[in-house]
Structures are given as C-alpha cells and as structure tokens.
Design a protein around this motif. Structure first.
Motif, PDB file in Angstrom:
ATOM      1  N   ILE A 192       0.833  -1.207   0.000  1.00  8.67           N
ATOM      2  CA  ILE A 192       0.000   0.000   0.000  1.00  8.67           C
ATOM      3  C   ILE A 192       0.868   1.257   0.000  1.00  8.67           C
ATOM      4  O   ILE A 192       0.527   2.263  -0.630  1.00  8.67           O
ATOM      5  CB  ILE A 192      -0.948  -0.019   1.207  1.00  8.67           C
ATOM      6  CG1 ILE A 192      -2.000  -1.128   1.026  1.00  8.67           C
ATOM      7  CG2 ILE A 192      -1.635   1.330   1.400  1.00  8.67           C
ATOM      8  CD1 ILE A 192      -2.823  -1.402   2.256  1.00  8.67           C
ATOM      9  N   LYS A 193       1.984   1.200   0.703  1.00 10.13           N
ATOM     10  CA  LYS A 193       2.891   2.346   0.728  1.00 10.13           C
ATOM     11  C   LYS A 193       3.458   2.621  -0.662  1.00 10.13           C
ATOM     12  O   LYS A 193       3.609   3.777  -1.065  1.00 10.13           O
ATOM     13  CB  LYS A 193       4.028   2.086   1.717  1.00 10.13           C
ATOM     14  CG  LYS A 193       4.962   3.273   1.892  1.00 10.13           C
ATOM     15  CD  LYS A 193       6.006   2.987   2.957  1.00 10.13           C
ATOM     16  CE  LYS A 193       6.936   4.186   3.153  1.00 10.13           C
ATOM     17  NZ  LYS A 193       7.969   3.917   4.190  1.00 10.13           N
TER      18      LYS A 193
ATOM     19  N   CYS B 271      -5.779  -2.292  -4.991  1.00 12.65           N
ATOM     20  CA  CYS B 271      -6.947  -2.742  -4.240  1.00 12.65           C
ATOM     21  C   CYS B 271      -6.745  -4.112  -3.596  1.00 12.65           C
ATOM     22  O   CYS B 271      -7.241  -4.361  -2.488  1.00 12.65           O
ATOM     23  CB  CYS B 271      -8.183  -2.739  -5.127  1.00 12.65           C
ATOM     24  SG  CYS B 271      -8.094  -3.830  -6.558  1.00 12.65           S
ATOM     25  N   LYS B 272      -6.023  -5.010  -4.253  1.00 15.35           N
ATOM     26  CA  LYS B 272      -5.844  -6.349  -3.689  1.00 15.35           C
ATOM     27  C   LYS B 272      -5.097  -6.307  -2.362  1.00 15.35           C
ATOM     28  O   LYS B 272      -5.333  -7.137  -1.482  1.00 15.35           O
ATOM     29  CB  LYS B 272      -5.104  -7.251  -4.675  1.00 15.35           C
ATOM     30  CG  LYS B 272      -5.955  -7.715  -5.846  1.00 15.35           C
ATOM     31  CD  LYS B 272      -5.223  -8.749  -6.684  1.00 15.35           C
ATOM     32  CE  LYS B 272      -6.115  -9.268  -7.806  1.00 15.35           C
ATOM     33  NZ  LYS B 272      -5.438 -10.294  -8.628  1.00 15.35           N
ATOM     34  N   ALA B 273      -4.199  -5.337  -2.227  1.00 14.63           N
ATOM     35  CA  ALA B 273      -3.460  -5.224  -0.969  1.00 14.63           C
ATOM     36  C   ALA B 273      -4.407  -4.880   0.177  1.00 14.63           C
ATOM     37  O   ALA B 273      -4.271  -5.395   1.291  1.00 14.63           O
ATOM     38  CB  ALA B 273      -2.370  -4.158  -1.095  1.00 14.63           C
ATOM     39  N   TYR B 274      -5.405  -4.025  -0.102  1.00 11.54           N
ATOM     40  CA  TYR B 274      -6.379  -3.682   0.934  1.00 11.54           C
ATOM     41  C   TYR B 274      -7.248  -4.888   1.279  1.00 11.54           C
ATOM     42  O   TYR B 274      -7.545  -5.137   2.446  1.00 11.54           O
ATOM     43  CB  TYR B 274      -7.256  -2.519   0.464  1.00 11.54           C
ATOM     44  CG  TYR B 274      -6.526  -1.205   0.345  1.00 11.54           C
ATOM     45  CD1 TYR B 274      -6.322  -0.400   1.458  1.00 11.54           C
ATOM     46  CD2 TYR B 274      -6.027  -0.775  -0.880  1.00 11.54           C
ATOM     47  CE1 TYR B 274      -5.653   0.820   1.350  1.00 11.54           C
ATOM     48  CE2 TYR B 274      -5.358   0.432  -1.003  1.00 11.54           C
ATOM     49  CZ  TYR B 274      -5.173   1.224   0.113  1.00 11.54           C
ATOM     50  OH  TYR B 274      -4.497   2.415   0.009  1.00 11.54           O
ATOM     51  N   GLY B 275      -7.664  -5.624   0.239  1.00 11.99           N
ATOM     52  CA  GLY B 275      -8.484  -6.803   0.485  1.00 11.99           C
ATOM     53  C   GLY B 275      -7.745  -7.847   1.295  1.00 11.99           C
ATOM     54  O   GLY B 275      -8.299  -8.439   2.231  1.00 11.99           O
ATOM     55  N   ARG B 276      -6.495  -8.100   0.945  1.00  8.61           N
ATOM     56  CA  ARG B 276      -5.704  -9.097   1.668  1.00  8.61           C
ATOM     57  C   ARG B 276      -5.362  -8.629   3.078  1.00  8.61           C
ATOM     58  O   ARG B 276      -5.254  -9.433   4.000  1.00  8.61           O
ATOM     59  CB  ARG B 276      -4.445  -9.420   0.868  1.00  8.61           C
ATOM     60  CG  ARG B 276      -4.756 -10.212  -0.398  1.00  8.61           C
ATOM     61  CD  ARG B 276      -3.597 -10.304  -1.362  1.00  8.61           C
ATOM     62  NE  ARG B 276      -4.011 -11.008  -2.585  1.00  8.61           N
ATOM     63  CZ  ARG B 276      -3.324 -11.030  -3.705  1.00  8.61           C
ATOM     64  NH1 ARG B 276      -2.166 -10.388  -3.780  1.00  8.61           N
ATOM     65  NH2 ARG B 276      -3.772 -11.696  -4.759  1.00  8.61           N
TER      66      ARG B 276
ATOM     67  N   LYS C 135     -13.479  -1.731   3.157  1.00  5.36           N
ATOM     68  CA  LYS C 135     -14.174  -0.595   2.545  1.00  5.36           C
ATOM     69  C   LYS C 135     -13.293   0.074   1.499  1.00  5.36           C
ATOM     70  O   LYS C 135     -13.769   0.485   0.436  1.00  5.36           O
ATOM     71  CB  LYS C 135     -14.578   0.406   3.630  1.00  5.36           C
ATOM     72  CG  LYS C 135     -15.685  -0.093   4.547  1.00  5.36           C
ATOM     73  CD  LYS C 135     -15.993   0.917   5.649  1.00  5.36           C
ATOM     74  CE  LYS C 135     -17.093   0.398   6.577  1.00  5.36           C
ATOM     75  NZ  LYS C 135     -17.369   1.341   7.698  1.00  5.36           N
ATOM     76  N   LYS C 136     -12.007   0.195   1.807  1.00  8.92           N
ATOM     77  CA  LYS C 136     -11.093   0.824   0.859  1.00  8.92           C
ATOM     78  C   LYS C 136     -10.946  -0.040  -0.401  1.00  8.92           C
ATOM     79  O   LYS C 136     -10.927   0.485  -1.526  1.00  8.92           O
ATOM     80  CB  LYS C 136      -9.724   1.019   1.516  1.00  8.92           C
ATOM     81  CG  LYS C 136      -8.727   1.763   0.633  1.00  8.92           C
ATOM     82  CD  LYS C 136      -9.174   3.182   0.341  1.00  8.92           C
ATOM     83  CE  LYS C 136      -8.149   3.924  -0.501  1.00  8.92           C
ATOM     84  NZ  LYS C 136      -8.572   5.322  -0.790  1.00  8.92           N
TER      85      LYS C 136
ATOM     86  N   THR D 275     -16.429 -10.336  -3.941  1.00  4.65           N
ATOM     87  CA  THR D 275     -15.709 -10.873  -2.781  1.00  4.65           C
ATOM     88  C   THR D 275     -15.536  -9.804  -1.727  1.00  4.65           C
ATOM     89  O   THR D 275     -15.732 -10.046  -0.526  1.00  4.65           O
ATOM     90  CB  THR D 275     -14.334 -11.417  -3.203  1.00  4.65           C
ATOM     91  OG1 THR D 275     -14.532 -12.478  -4.138  1.00  4.65           O
ATOM     92  CG2 THR D 275     -13.563 -11.937  -2.006  1.00  4.65           C
ATOM     93  N   TYR D 276     -15.155  -8.584  -2.141  1.00  2.00           N
ATOM     94  CA  TYR D 276     -14.986  -7.497  -1.188  1.00  2.00           C
ATOM     95  C   TYR D 276     -16.317  -7.156  -0.512  1.00  2.00           C
ATOM     96  O   TYR D 276     -16.366  -6.872   0.696  1.00  2.00           O
ATOM     97  CB  TYR D 276     -14.433  -6.259  -1.883  1.00  2.00           C
ATOM     98  CG  TYR D 276     -13.051  -6.447  -2.481  1.00  2.00           C
ATOM     99  CD1 TYR D 276     -12.184  -7.422  -1.998  1.00  2.00           C
ATOM    100  CD2 TYR D 276     -12.619  -5.648  -3.535  1.00  2.00           C
ATOM    101  CE1 TYR D 276     -10.927  -7.608  -2.551  1.00  2.00           C
ATOM    102  CE2 TYR D 276     -11.353  -5.819  -4.095  1.00  2.00           C
ATOM    103  CZ  TYR D 276     -10.517  -6.805  -3.599  1.00  2.00           C
ATOM    104  OH  TYR D 276      -9.272  -6.980  -4.161  1.00  2.00           O
ATOM    105  N   LYS D 277     -17.403  -7.194  -1.298  1.00  2.00           N
ATOM    106  CA  LYS D 277     -18.719  -6.923  -0.714  1.00  2.00           C
ATOM    107  C   LYS D 277     -19.070  -7.968   0.342  1.00  2.00           C
ATOM    108  O   LYS D 277     -19.553  -7.641   1.426  1.00  2.00           O
ATOM    109  CB  LYS D 277     -19.783  -6.902  -1.813  1.00  2.00           C
ATOM    110  CG  LYS D 277     -19.659  -5.739  -2.786  1.00  2.00           C
ATOM    111  CD  LYS D 277     -20.751  -5.800  -3.847  1.00  2.00           C
ATOM    112  CE  LYS D 277     -20.622  -4.646  -4.841  1.00  2.00           C
ATOM    113  NZ  LYS D 277     -21.665  -4.707  -5.895  1.00  2.00           N
TER     114      LYS D 277
END
Length: 289
Positions: free
Chosen positions: A153-154, A160-165, A184-185, A195-197
């Motif tokens: 993320i940095k 987006c996958k980094a936020y999900g994981r 949410k991000k 999947t995120y939902k």
C-alpha cells in the motif's frame, strides 16, 4: 579566580587585540572590541601587558589543534537503491510467475521464497508484496501478511488487492474493526468486486456480534489461526509419529485430558466456522496477481 581562568581570558584579550591590529574591522567594530577588552581586563583583573599569563600557543592555534583531533565527518548515507535493470525486472517477473504456479500447487512456503527473491530484485513492485502476503496468509502467518500489505500500500496506495488481503489477514487476527476499514477501501477501489462486498458484510457482522465459542474464557486465544497454520499441523504430525509421544498418548489419563480438549472443538479437532462465514481471498480463489 584560578590562574588557568586568567590565562584563558588573557588569550581571548590577545586574540581580540590581534583583530584590532589587523585593520580589517570597521570603526564601529573596532570601538566595540576595545570596549570588550576593557571589560574583560576589569572583570578578570588581567592586563594585556602581563605576560605571566601568556601560554605557548595563541587561541587560534589551540582551536585549530582541537578541531584537527575531531573524528572525521560521517560519510553520507548511501542513496536509495538504484532502479533495477531491465534484466533484473525480467528476472523478478519470472520469479513472480513461478511463485504464482507454486501458489496454485499449494506449495506456499516455496511461493514465499520466490516472491522474496522477486522483491530483492525489484523492491518497489507492490504486486510482489501483495502476492507474498497471500502466501503468508495461506501459511497462517497473518502478521507477515499484514506487514507485506502495508509495504504494498505504501508503494501503490491504489492497489486494491493489498487492501483486500490486509482485511483478510486482520480478520484472521481477530482485529475485525481494523479489517472493516481495509475492506471498505478495497471496495472503493473496485466497487464491482463481489468478494470485497461479501467480506465487508461478514466483517460488519463480526464487529456487531460478540465472540462466542471455544475461545471464551481463554483470553481470546485464536485457536482457529493455530489449527489453520500449515506449518504447525506438519509439526504436530511429525511429533505424533515419535514412538515416545505415541506411548505417552496411550496413557489413560492423557487420553482423558485430550478427549476433554478436543470435545470443546468438535469432532474434527478444530473450531467451527464463525457465524456469518469466513472472509475469502480475492475473487474467492486466492489466486495471486
């Protein structure tokens, strides 16, 4: 007042008089120094004509000698790692491909090694950290997954996958409130991702529902994380194959104790899924990028 103090003051007066005689000062500066010399002579009862307080070196010489003995200035820190060469980038990409193949074969430890080599060659590629995070999660190393997601993320705040994981890893660590933020991000960056939902809905339910089950009264210990740790299971299997351990397990008292413990976790020896389900990885498949 000690003689050494007077010697120091004498050296200062001597230095100021040298400056006055250099002819490099303006009239105002000369007047100011003359007043300073008079004040020093009066305050410390030292006369510029009294050579009994003179020392073998002048004040500038003493200062210069002291400076020469100071340690050399530290070398400037090395610049940030240079941009990888085209060859290094190509090698890193191949390592990522190989790592993805190992993920599909469920050789997660090998995948971690391959992604780590890719990171060493191209440390500013967020995908490599994100993929290694997925492999860490499969091994039950959720703390390592969180660290890799933070790094990804940095590097790329829109990955987006980094936020999900990250959300999945935090959920496995029972840090559900924090996980919601990342779910949410992830959904904000990829609004159509089912999947995120689903993971967000599960996370919200976990936050609203007090924890129940075999962890109650045990300090919130995450037994599910323990039983899902592949390396821990392999270690347990190896341990149980030891003849001495097998002999110990045949002891009736030990069997009774084990029976009581496993009874709390159900017939499979592992806690059941939490109410509301368990968050899944990207797209429900867990495939790396």
């Amino acid at each position: 007042m000690s003689d050494n103090t007077k010697r120091l003051v004498f050296s200062i007066i001597q230095f100021l008089n040298d400056q006055l005689g250099s002819g490099k000062l303006s009239a105002d500066s000369q007047e100011g120094l003359e007043v300073a010399v008079q004040c020093l002579e009066t305050a410390f009862e030292v006369s510029a004509d009294d050579q009994s307080f003179a020392v073998s070196q002048t004040l500038p010489e003493i200062f210069s000698n002291a400076v020469s003995k100071l340690p050399a200035a530290a070398a400037p820190q090395a610049k940030a790692a240079t941009t990888p060469t085209n060859q290094q980038i190509a090698e890193a990409e191949q390592l990522k491909v190989d790592g993805n193949a190992q993920m599909q074969a469920e050789n997660f430890s090998t995948a971690v090694e391959l992604y780590s080599k890719a990171i060493a060659l191209s440390p500013q590629n967020a995908v490599y950290y994100g993929n290694r995070a997925a492999a860490h999660s499969k091994l039950g190393n959720h703390v390592g997954a969180v660290q890799d997601c933070e790094a990804a993320i940095k590097i790329n705040p829109k990955y987006c996958k980094a936020y999900g994981r990250m959300g999945t890893a935090l959920t496995s660590l029972n840090r559900h409130t924090e996980a919601l933020h990342f779910y949410k991000k992830a959904l904000e960056l990829d609004p159509s991702n089912q999947t995120y939902k689903s993971n967000l809905a599960i996370g919200e339910q976990k936050v609203q529902t007090p924890p129940t089950g075999p962890t109650d009264g045990m300090g919130g210990m995450d037994f599910s994380g323990l039983f899902n740790n592949l390396e821990l299971r392999n270690m347990a299997t190896s341990l149980m194959s030891n003849p001495q351990v097998s002999s110990l397990m045949n002891n009736p008292q030990v069997q009774q104790l084990v029976s009581g413990i496993t009874g709390a976790f159900g017939p499979t020896g592992a806690p059941g899924a939490a109410e509301g389900g368990t968050p899944t990885t990207d797209g429900g498949s867990g495939q790396a990028s």
